[in-house]
Design a protein around this motif. Structure first.
Motif, mmCIF file in Angstrom:
data_model
loop_
_atom_site.group_PDB
_atom_site.id
_atom_site.type_symbol
_atom_site.label_atom_id
_atom_site.label_comp_id
_atom_site.label_asym_id
_atom_site.label_seq_id
_atom_site.Cartn_x
_atom_site.Cartn_y
_atom_site.Cartn_z
ATOM 1 N N LYS A 1 1.040 -1.199 -0.013
ATOM 2 C CA LYS A 1 -0.102 0.134 0.291
ATOM 3 C C LYS A 1 0.911 1.149 -0.109
ATOM 4 N N ASP A 2 0.611 2.510 -0.844
ATOM 5 C CA ASP A 2 1.067 3.608 -0.594
ATOM 6 C C ASP A 2 0.435 4.249 0.595
ATOM 7 N N LYS A 3 0.805 5.637 0.498
ATOM 8 C CA LYS A 3 0.376 6.487 1.685
ATOM 9 C C LYS A 3 -1.100 6.694 1.627
ATOM 10 N N ASN A 4 -1.588 6.473 0.282
ATOM 11 C CA ASN A 4 -3.105 6.711 0.220
ATOM 12 C C ASN A 4 -3.896 5.462 0.249
ATOM 13 N N GLY A 5 -3.297 4.435 0.569
ATOM 14 C CA GLY A 5 -4.036 3.110 0.778
ATOM 15 C C GLY A 5 -4.191 2.400 -0.557
ATOM 16 N N VAL A 6 -3.360 2.687 -1.585
ATOM 17 C CA VAL A 6 -3.567 1.949 -2.723
ATOM 18 C C VAL A 6 -2.364 0.967 -2.832
#
Length: 185
Positions: free
Chosen positions: A58-63
């Motif tokens: 996950k990236d910082k945006n939850g993607v």
């Protein structure tokens, strides 16, 4: 797991995707996020080497997407045993849908795949996680005489972390030490 238990577990996992993921964890010692981030370009079929240079996270945006590996030592090359190389080739031939990013394993978050695999292992009679197959890999290498520095490199650890985690003595190692000591002293 012992070598026999590991083989028994792998034989019981019938889903081709789960089987291959489990083989990679047991025979190359990769983390589940590294396995899910593998692309076909990461497999050097000529040299039988697996290149670990990214993970699925996950990236910082939850993607979910490709991300850097866990630590500075985690970029590495790992030998692929012959039986696993055969499985890679077979899996690629049978796979009908290709991922746009050339990922070997499509979809699924790390957490959900870990849960699915735990359930599959439990149904096969083993109450373990996929991460424990990584531990089995490391312990097996050390028990068979591979030095801690090389094992650390294959796992993407530093030597201290590997020694702290895997320095327990197996019964076989103790037996070999006893025989060696009796023969040389």
């Amino acid at each position: 797991l012992t070598k026999k238990q590991t083989q028994d577990l792998l034989n019981r996992i019938k889903n081709p995707e789960f089987h291959l993921i489990s083989m990679i964890a047991a025979k190359c010692g990769l983390r589940i996020s590294e396995i899910l981030g593998l692309t076909w370009n990461d497999i050097d079929t000529k040299e039988s080497i697996l290149v670990v240079n990214k993970q699925w996270k996950k990236d910082k945006n939850g993607v979910y997407g490709f991300g850097d590996v866990k630590g500075k030592n985690s970029n590495r090359k790992v030998p692929i045993p012959k039986d696993l190389m055969k499985e890679f080739k077979s899996y690629k031939q049978e796979k009908k849908i290709l991922d746009l990013n050339e990922r070997i394993f499509m979809g699924r978050a790390r957490e959900s795949m870990s849960t699915i695999l735990c359930d599959a292992y439990k149904r096969a009679g083993y109450k373990i996680s996929v991460h424990e197959l990584r531990h089995t890999y490391a312990t097996t290498l050390i028990a068979n005489g591979l030095d801690f520095k090389t094992v650390a490199s294959l796992l993407g650890h530093d030597v201290k972390q590997t020694m702290d985690t895997y320095s327990h003595v197996t019964d076989d190692m103790l037996k070999r030490a006893k025989n060696l000591i009796n023969n040389i002293l």
